[in-house]
Design an enzyme around this catalytic site. Sequence first.
Site, mmCIF file in Angstrom:
data_model
loop_
_atom_site.group_PDB
_atom_site.id
_atom_site.type_symbol
_atom_site.label_atom_id
_atom_site.label_comp_id
_atom_site.label_asym_id
_atom_site.label_seq_id
_atom_site.Cartn_x
_atom_site.Cartn_y
_atom_site.Cartn_z
ATOM 1 N N ASP A 140 -8.222 -7.433 1.648
ATOM 2 C CA ASP A 140 -6.955 -8.147 1.848
ATOM 3 C C ASP A 140 -6.937 -9.490 1.113
ATOM 4 O O ASP A 140 -7.979 -10.123 0.937
ATOM 5 C CB ASP A 140 -6.732 -8.360 3.351
ATOM 6 N N GLY A 151 -2.373 -10.434 -2.815
ATOM 7 C CA GLY A 151 -1.059 -11.031 -3.081
ATOM 8 C C GLY A 151 -1.140 -12.545 -3.073
ATOM 9 O O GLY A 151 -0.614 -13.221 -3.985
ATOM 10 N N ARG A 207 2.203 -10.350 -7.822
ATOM 11 C CA ARG A 207 1.281 -9.770 -6.834
ATOM 12 C C ARG A 207 0.409 -8.666 -7.450
ATOM 13 O O ARG A 207 -0.745 -8.493 -7.073
ATOM 14 C CB ARG A 207 2.074 -9.196 -5.647
ATOM 15 N N HIS A 220 -3.669 -7.317 -7.277
ATOM 16 C CA HIS A 220 -4.229 -5.982 -6.996
ATOM 17 C C HIS A 220 -5.202 -5.563 -8.102
ATOM 18 O O HIS A 220 -6.236 -4.957 -7.832
ATOM 19 C CB HIS A 220 -3.103 -4.951 -6.846
ATOM 20 N N ASN A 222 1.691 0.412 4.260
ATOM 21 C CA ASN A 222 1.926 -0.290 2.992
ATOM 22 C C ASN A 222 3.079 0.309 2.172
ATOM 23 O O ASN A 222 3.543 -0.304 1.204
ATOM 24 C CB ASN A 222 0.647 -0.350 2.149
ATOM 25 N N ARG A 259 -13.381 -8.493 7.079
ATOM 26 C CA ARG A 259 -11.991 -8.740 6.662
ATOM 27 C C ARG A 259 -11.904 -10.114 6.019
ATOM 28 O O ARG A 259 -12.037 -11.139 6.686
ATOM 29 C CB ARG A 259 -10.999 -8.654 7.812
ATOM 30 N N LEU A 301 -7.336 -5.810 12.695
ATOM 31 C CA LEU A 301 -7.818 -4.598 12.036
ATOM 32 C C LEU A 301 -6.714 -3.881 11.250
ATOM 33 O O LEU A 301 -6.998 -3.045 10.395
ATOM 34 C CB LEU A 301 -8.441 -3.636 13.056
ATOM 35 N N SER A 302 -5.455 -4.182 11.558
ATOM 36 C CA SER A 302 -4.328 -3.561 10.834
ATOM 37 C C SER A 302 -4.467 -2.037 10.707
ATOM 38 O O SER A 302 -4.298 -1.477 9.620
ATOM 39 C CB SER A 302 -4.157 -4.202 9.453
HETATM 40 C C1 IPE Z 1 -4.360 -4.117 5.481
HETATM 41 O O1 IPE Z 1 -3.783 -5.204 4.851
HETATM 42 C C2 IPE Z 1 -4.303 -2.907 4.585
HETATM 43 C C3 IPE Z 1 -5.131 -2.970 3.397
HETATM 44 C C4 IPE Z 1 -5.899 -3.950 3.028
HETATM 45 C C5 IPE Z 1 -5.079 -1.795 2.570
HETATM 46 P P1 IPE Z 1 -2.256 -5.597 5.075
HETATM 47 O O2 IPE Z 1 -1.999 -6.785 4.236
HETATM 48 O O3 IPE Z 1 -1.389 -4.414 4.847
HETATM 49 O O4 IPE Z 1 -2.239 -5.939 6.633
HETATM 50 P P2 IPE Z 1 -1.298 -6.887 7.467
HETATM 51 O O5 IPE Z 1 0.117 -6.502 7.130
HETATM 52 O O6 IPE Z 1 -1.593 -8.291 7.062
HETATM 53 O O7 IPE Z 1 -1.672 -6.639 8.881
HETATM 54 C C1 IPE Z 2 -4.385 -6.151 0.128
HETATM 55 O O1 IPE Z 2 -3.829 -7.323 -0.359
HETATM 56 C C2 IPE Z 2 -4.018 -4.953 -0.695
HETATM 57 C C3 IPE Z 2 -3.110 -4.018 -0.011
HETATM 58 C C4 IPE Z 2 -2.716 -4.110 1.225
HETATM 59 C C5 IPE Z 2 -2.638 -2.890 -0.790
HETATM 60 P P1 IPE Z 2 -2.363 -7.770 0.038
HETATM 61 O O2 IPE Z 2 -1.416 -7.218 -0.971
HETATM 62 O O3 IPE Z 2 -2.056 -7.407 1.444
HETATM 63 O O4 IPE Z 2 -2.485 -9.324 -0.128
HETATM 64 P P2 IPE Z 2 -1.810 -10.438 0.781
HETATM 65 O O5 IPE Z 2 -2.239 -10.173 2.188
HETATM 66 O O6 IPE Z 2 -0.328 -10.288 0.600
HETATM 67 O O7 IPE Z 2 -2.330 -11.718 0.253
HETATM 68 MG MG MG Z 3 -2.347 -8.414 3.189
#
Ligand code: IPE
Ligand code: IPE
Ligand code: MG
Length: 244
Positions: A28, A31, A41, A45, A76, A191, A198-199
Amino acid sequence: MKLFKSRKNEAGRPDFDRLPRHIAVIMDGNGRWAKKRGLPRTAGHAAGAEVFRKIATYCKDIGIEYFTVYAFSTENWKRPAEEVEAIMKLLEKFLGEALQDMEKNRVKVKFLGDITALSEDLQKLIAETEEISKKYEGVQVNLCVNYGGRDELVRGVNAWIKEHPGQEITEEVLDNHLYTAGIPEPDLIIRPSGEYRLSNFLMWQSAYSELYFTDVLWPDFTTRDMDEAIIAYQSRDRRYGGIK
Ligand code: IPE
Ligand code: IPE
Ligand code: MG
């Protein structure tokens, strides 16, 4: 006088004789990493995908048996189509390169999640990668894509009901009907990015996992951060409800 230091005596390094068998990471912060740099963003990735390769290689090098990463959750899909597409493109790129470098890397790759929602091309690449890499021993890398812990549990229970109508399910049976069937539970779940949840990741399997949180964003995560997580894990007292 000791002429050689054993690896485990190196200051600030984990005890390599007591490593967790299975490490899982919620990748995580991609972005936010990009936003901080004024980048789209999707650049986050891409950077996160590179870090995944580096950390997977590190896990292999130090002797971790299972390395599981959360790459794309069942939730997602809510993101803008362009972002989802960019993540799928990165997955395709990764698989193409993984297939090319397979003999060199010798890593067993497995996907956890409902991959039928992915494009036919991706599904083919996934099937090929899993098939060719299944002979490799050493580290097993599990990629959670379109994975959700709740979805996994519902699917497992439904599969059981179909096979054995009217029969009660047991913990062992349910365990064997999950995407993770045959894979030991994660010892350590990391995490990054300063979120403390834990999402929907490994809801069942995490019952007795040690949790480690760090503010580092995933694209900034280094092998040193991995060492720190393992050192923290090694200081924990795992009691599983008993006493010591
Ligand atoms: C959890 O991250 C999913 C992955 C890292 C693939 P998210 O960014 O989707 O989780 P939330 O929305 O912050 O809970
Ligand atoms: C995790 O990074 C990757 C996925 C969930 C696919 P994020 O895209 O959630 O990054 P943040 O949480 O917005 O910074
Ligand atoms: Mg995220």
